[in-house]
Design a protein around this motif. Structure first.
Motif, mmCIF file in Angstrom:
data_model
loop_
_atom_site.group_PDB
_atom_site.id
_atom_site.type_symbol
_atom_site.label_atom_id
_atom_site.label_comp_id
_atom_site.label_asym_id
_atom_site.label_seq_id
_atom_site.Cartn_x
_atom_site.Cartn_y
_atom_site.Cartn_z
ATOM 1 N N PRO A 1 0.837 -1.216 0.000
ATOM 2 C CA PRO A 1 0.000 0.000 0.000
ATOM 3 C C PRO A 1 0.869 1.262 0.000
ATOM 4 C CG PRO A 1 -0.770 -1.589 1.626
ATOM 5 C CD PRO A 1 0.543 -2.108 1.134
ATOM 6 N N LEU A 2 0.311 2.348 -0.530
ATOM 7 C CA LEU A 2 1.082 3.579 -0.664
ATOM 8 C C LEU A 2 1.719 4.054 0.647
ATOM 9 C CD1 LEU A 2 -1.027 5.680 -3.212
ATOM 10 C CD2 LEU A 2 1.305 4.812 -3.515
ATOM 11 N N PRO A 3 1.018 4.028 1.790
ATOM 12 C CA PRO A 3 1.676 4.476 3.027
ATOM 13 C C PRO A 3 2.905 3.628 3.378
ATOM 14 C CG PRO A 3 -0.694 4.456 3.321
ATOM 15 C CD PRO A 3 -0.430 3.771 2.016
ATOM 16 N N THR B 1 6.285 10.602 -4.774
ATOM 17 C CA THR B 1 5.031 10.267 -4.113
ATOM 18 C C THR B 1 3.982 9.945 -5.168
ATOM 19 O OG1 THR B 1 3.428 10.987 -2.422
ATOM 20 C CG2 THR B 1 4.178 12.657 -4.009
ATOM 21 N N ALA B 2 2.828 9.498 -4.702
ATOM 22 C CA ALA B 2 1.696 9.194 -5.575
ATOM 23 C C ALA B 2 0.423 9.477 -4.796
ATOM 24 C CB ALA B 2 1.742 7.736 -6.028
ATOM 25 N N PHE B 3 -0.688 9.543 -5.496
ATOM 26 C CA PHE B 3 -1.961 9.769 -4.806
ATOM 27 C C PHE B 3 -2.974 8.716 -5.219
ATOM 28 C CE2 PHE B 3 -1.826 12.699 -8.489
ATOM 29 C CZ PHE B 3 -2.918 12.259 -9.223
ATOM 30 N N SER B 4 -3.896 8.456 -4.331
ATOM 31 C CA SER B 4 -4.952 7.478 -4.594
ATOM 32 C C SER B 4 -6.067 8.114 -5.413
ATOM 33 C CB SER B 4 -5.513 6.960 -3.268
ATOM 34 O OG SER B 4 -6.653 6.161 -3.492
ATOM 35 N N ARG C 1 -2.932 18.236 -0.338
ATOM 36 C CA ARG C 1 -2.335 18.129 1.006
ATOM 37 C C ARG C 1 -1.437 16.891 1.094
ATOM 38 N NH1 ARG C 1 -7.539 19.860 2.726
ATOM 39 N NH2 ARG C 1 -8.168 17.704 3.209
ATOM 40 N N THR C 2 -1.876 15.788 0.490
ATOM 41 C CA THR C 2 -1.061 14.571 0.480
ATOM 42 C C THR C 2 0.266 14.800 -0.231
ATOM 43 O OG1 THR C 2 -3.011 13.126 0.534
ATOM 44 C CG2 THR C 2 -0.972 12.177 -0.325
ATOM 45 N N ILE C 3 0.208 15.466 -1.376
ATOM 46 C CA ILE C 3 1.426 15.748 -2.137
ATOM 47 C C ILE C 3 2.353 16.659 -1.354
ATOM 48 C CG2 ILE C 3 2.294 16.957 -4.181
ATOM 49 C CD1 ILE C 3 -0.261 15.903 -5.633
ATOM 50 N N ASP C 4 1.825 17.723 -0.801
ATOM 51 C CA ASP C 4 2.666 18.680 -0.079
ATOM 52 C C ASP C 4 3.321 18.032 1.141
ATOM 53 O OD1 ASP C 4 2.135 20.640 -1.903
ATOM 54 O OD2 ASP C 4 0.715 21.742 -0.644
ATOM 55 N N ALA C 5 2.592 17.160 1.827
ATOM 56 C CA ALA C 5 3.175 16.478 2.988
ATOM 57 C C ALA C 5 4.329 15.583 2.563
ATOM 58 C CB ALA C 5 2.102 15.664 3.703
ATOM 59 N N ALA C 6 4.183 14.901 1.425
ATOM 60 C CA ALA C 6 5.257 14.030 0.940
ATOM 61 C C ALA C 6 6.462 14.842 0.488
ATOM 62 C CB ALA C 6 4.742 13.162 -0.203
ATOM 63 N N VAL C 7 6.236 15.957 -0.191
ATOM 64 C CA VAL C 7 7.342 16.818 -0.620
ATOM 65 C C VAL C 7 8.098 17.357 0.593
ATOM 66 C CG1 VAL C 7 7.898 18.999 -1.776
ATOM 67 C CG2 VAL C 7 6.303 17.386 -2.840
ATOM 68 N N ALA C 8 7.372 17.681 1.641
ATOM 69 C CA ALA C 8 8.026 18.163 2.865
ATOM 70 C C ALA C 8 8.942 17.105 3.472
ATOM 71 C CB ALA C 8 6.969 18.581 3.885
ATOM 72 N N LYS C 9 8.654 15.831 3.190
ATOM 73 C CA LYS C 9 9.489 14.740 3.691
ATOM 74 C C LYS C 9 10.566 14.319 2.692
ATOM 75 C CE LYS C 9 5.913 12.784 6.714
ATOM 76 N NZ LYS C 9 5.080 11.588 7.015
ATOM 77 N N GLY C 10 10.627 15.000 1.536
ATOM 78 C CA GLY C 10 11.716 14.734 0.598
ATOM 79 C C GLY C 10 11.318 14.262 -0.781
ATOM 80 N N ALA C 11 10.033 14.020 -1.056
ATOM 81 C CA ALA C 11 9.627 13.561 -2.385
ATOM 82 C C ALA C 11 9.989 14.612 -3.430
ATOM 83 C CB ALA C 11 8.128 13.281 -2.425
ATOM 84 N N VAL C 12 10.492 14.163 -4.577
ATOM 85 C CA VAL C 12 10.964 15.092 -5.613
ATOM 86 C C VAL C 12 10.043 15.139 -6.829
ATOM 87 C CG1 VAL C 12 13.366 14.810 -4.894
ATOM 88 C CG2 VAL C 12 12.459 13.375 -6.747
ATOM 89 N N ALA C 13 8.987 14.309 -6.862
ATOM 90 C CA ALA C 13 8.073 14.282 -7.995
ATOM 91 C C ALA C 13 6.819 13.527 -7.572
ATOM 92 C CB ALA C 13 8.713 13.611 -9.215
ATOM 93 N N VAL C 14 5.823 13.548 -8.459
ATOM 94 C CA VAL C 14 4.568 12.824 -8.262
ATOM 95 C C VAL C 14 4.406 11.839 -9.415
ATOM 96 C CG1 VAL C 14 2.049 13.037 -8.152
ATOM 97 C CG2 VAL C 14 3.496 14.755 -7.047
ATOM 98 N N LYS C 15 3.931 10.630 -9.091
ATOM 99 C CA LYS C 15 3.710 9.595 -10.111
ATOM 100 C C LYS C 15 2.211 9.356 -10.288
ATOM 101 C CE LYS C 15 4.301 5.878 -12.745
ATOM 102 N NZ LYS C 15 5.073 4.695 -12.383
ATOM 103 N N VAL C 16 1.759 9.326 -11.552
ATOM 104 C CA VAL C 16 0.424 8.800 -11.854
ATOM 105 C C VAL C 16 0.603 7.549 -12.687
ATOM 106 C CG1 VAL C 16 -0.756 11.009 -11.663
ATOM 107 C CG2 VAL C 16 0.137 10.293 -13.890
#
Length: 375
Positions: free
Chosen positions: A76-78, A99-102, A117-132
């Motif tokens: 699972p994503l988490p 990161t990714a979103f459901s 909000r999910t994306i921003d929280a992940a970026v704050a922890k170091g994520a450098v991009a979003v995947k779809v």
């Protein structure tokens, strides 16, 4: 003592040797250069905490971008996020993650805000991009039960947010074109094995589902509508079957790049037919291509379905083998046997400056990592 004329000739020869310009560097890299050059795998999946995989990456001089994805065969994503954050905590130089979103609840009030909000929280922890993922277009439906495609305007608030924050999007849309062919007409064995084991994604078996052309058109409309979005078409933007088609995609959408993950065998089919054309494609679009593998580090499971590259109990060994084989094909002119096409494939022998970009500088620039240094 030699006679005067012989002595003068010797002195002259020595002077010419001492003052001669150094021999020019080879135009291409060798297999041995693999061990000394920095490299970046822009499409990797860490589905378990594995210090051994990270140690192999450091030894082989690879940085990794681990891509979290909403894929049923993955944790699972988490859980993926927790693994990625832990491994980046161990080595923030050699390990990055996305990161990714459901898609759960898509089309309901508040979905965009929750996703942002999910994306921003992940970026704050170091994520450098979003995947779809390919579920958009091939599986996901909205709250009314209607199939959702990437060009759906209800994605616009999320994509506008990515544009404003300068967050790149990695999009896996559609599948290899082989997915719409009978098994015996597919061009590579790795595609044949994957779709045999994943019939739910094997579109030849589902003629009522969207066609390859429909999925590519939806993706293209999306890219055209978001010209400020840094867009990475995963897996050669699902145009792996034709460098001519991918060239047209590049020419239409100057904000787009692609990675090579799990599609080198499709390229090798083409280069075996016309190596100069494939080599010229890489040279022309050298700023738009990033090396990636789709290597997937999952817990050993004897019941797991086929993956591409295949799962293994010796993942660090697989990393090294895949990386070295790909280097041989892209960086050197040497031949090697490729099981996925049941044939030998001659290497492209790309120029050093092209390899430097594809293997490192392009990813650093696109994902806004540390400024690329000269290799």
């Amino acid at each position: 003592m030699p006679n005067r004329s012989a002595w003068l000739a010797l002195v002259s020869a020595c002077a010419l040797t001492v003052g001669a310009a150094p021999a020019p560097s080879p135009a291409t890299y060798s297999e041995q250069d693999f061990d000394r050059l920095p490299k970046f795998d822009a499409h990797f999946h860490a589905n378990r905490y594995d210090p051994g995989a990270l140690a192999t990456a450091r030894r082989d001089r690879f940085e990794l971008l681990s891509i979290n994805v909403d894929y049923p065969d993955f944790p699972p994503l988490p859980e993926q996020a927790a693994i990625a954050e832990r491994m980046r905590g161990d080595d923030s130089i050699h390990f990055q993650f996305t990161t990714a979103f459901s898609m759960d609840g898509f089309g309901t009030p508040g979905w965009s805000e929750r996703t942002i909000r999910t994306i921003d929280a992940a970026v704050a922890k170091g994520a450098v991009a979003v995947k779809v993922w390919k579920n958009i277009g091939m599986i996901a439906s909205d709250s009314a039960g209607k199939r959702v495609f990437l060009d759906d305007p209800r994605f616009d608030p999320v994509m506008k947010h990515l544009e404003e924050r300068g967050i790149p999007l990695i999009a896996h849309q559609g599948e290899p074109k082989n997915c719409w062919l009978p098994l015996d007409q597919m061009t590579t064995d790795n595609d044949r094995e994957y779709f045999r084991e994943h019939p739910e994604y094997y579109m030849y078996l589902h003629p009522n589902e969207p066609s390859y052309e429909q999925l590519m058109s939806a993706r293209d409309r999306f890219v055209a509508r978001h010209p400020r979005l840094a867009f990475d078409g995963a897996h050669m933007a699902s145009l792996e079957w034709s460098v001519d088609e991918l060239a047209r995609f590049f020419d239409r959408y100057p904000n787009a790049v692609v990675d090579l993950a799990a599609r080198l065998s499709n390229l090798q089919v083409q280069s075996n037919a016309d190596l100069p054309k494939v080599r010229a494609f890489f040279i022309k679009y050298q700023d738009r291509i990033m090396y990636g593998t789709d290597l997937t580090d999952s817990p050993p499971d004897p019941h797991a379905r086929a993956q591409n590259p295949p799962a293994t109990d010796d993942f660090p060994g697989q990393e090294d083998r895949v990386w070295r084989a790909d280097w041989r094909y892209l960086a050197t002119p040497l031949s090697q046997h490729v099981d996925a096409i049941n044939a030998d494939a001659k290497g492209l022998g790309l120029p050093r400056e092209v390899i430097n970009k594809i293997y490192w500088a392009n990813a650093h620039r696109f994902f806004r990592l540390t400024p690329p240094s000269k290799v």
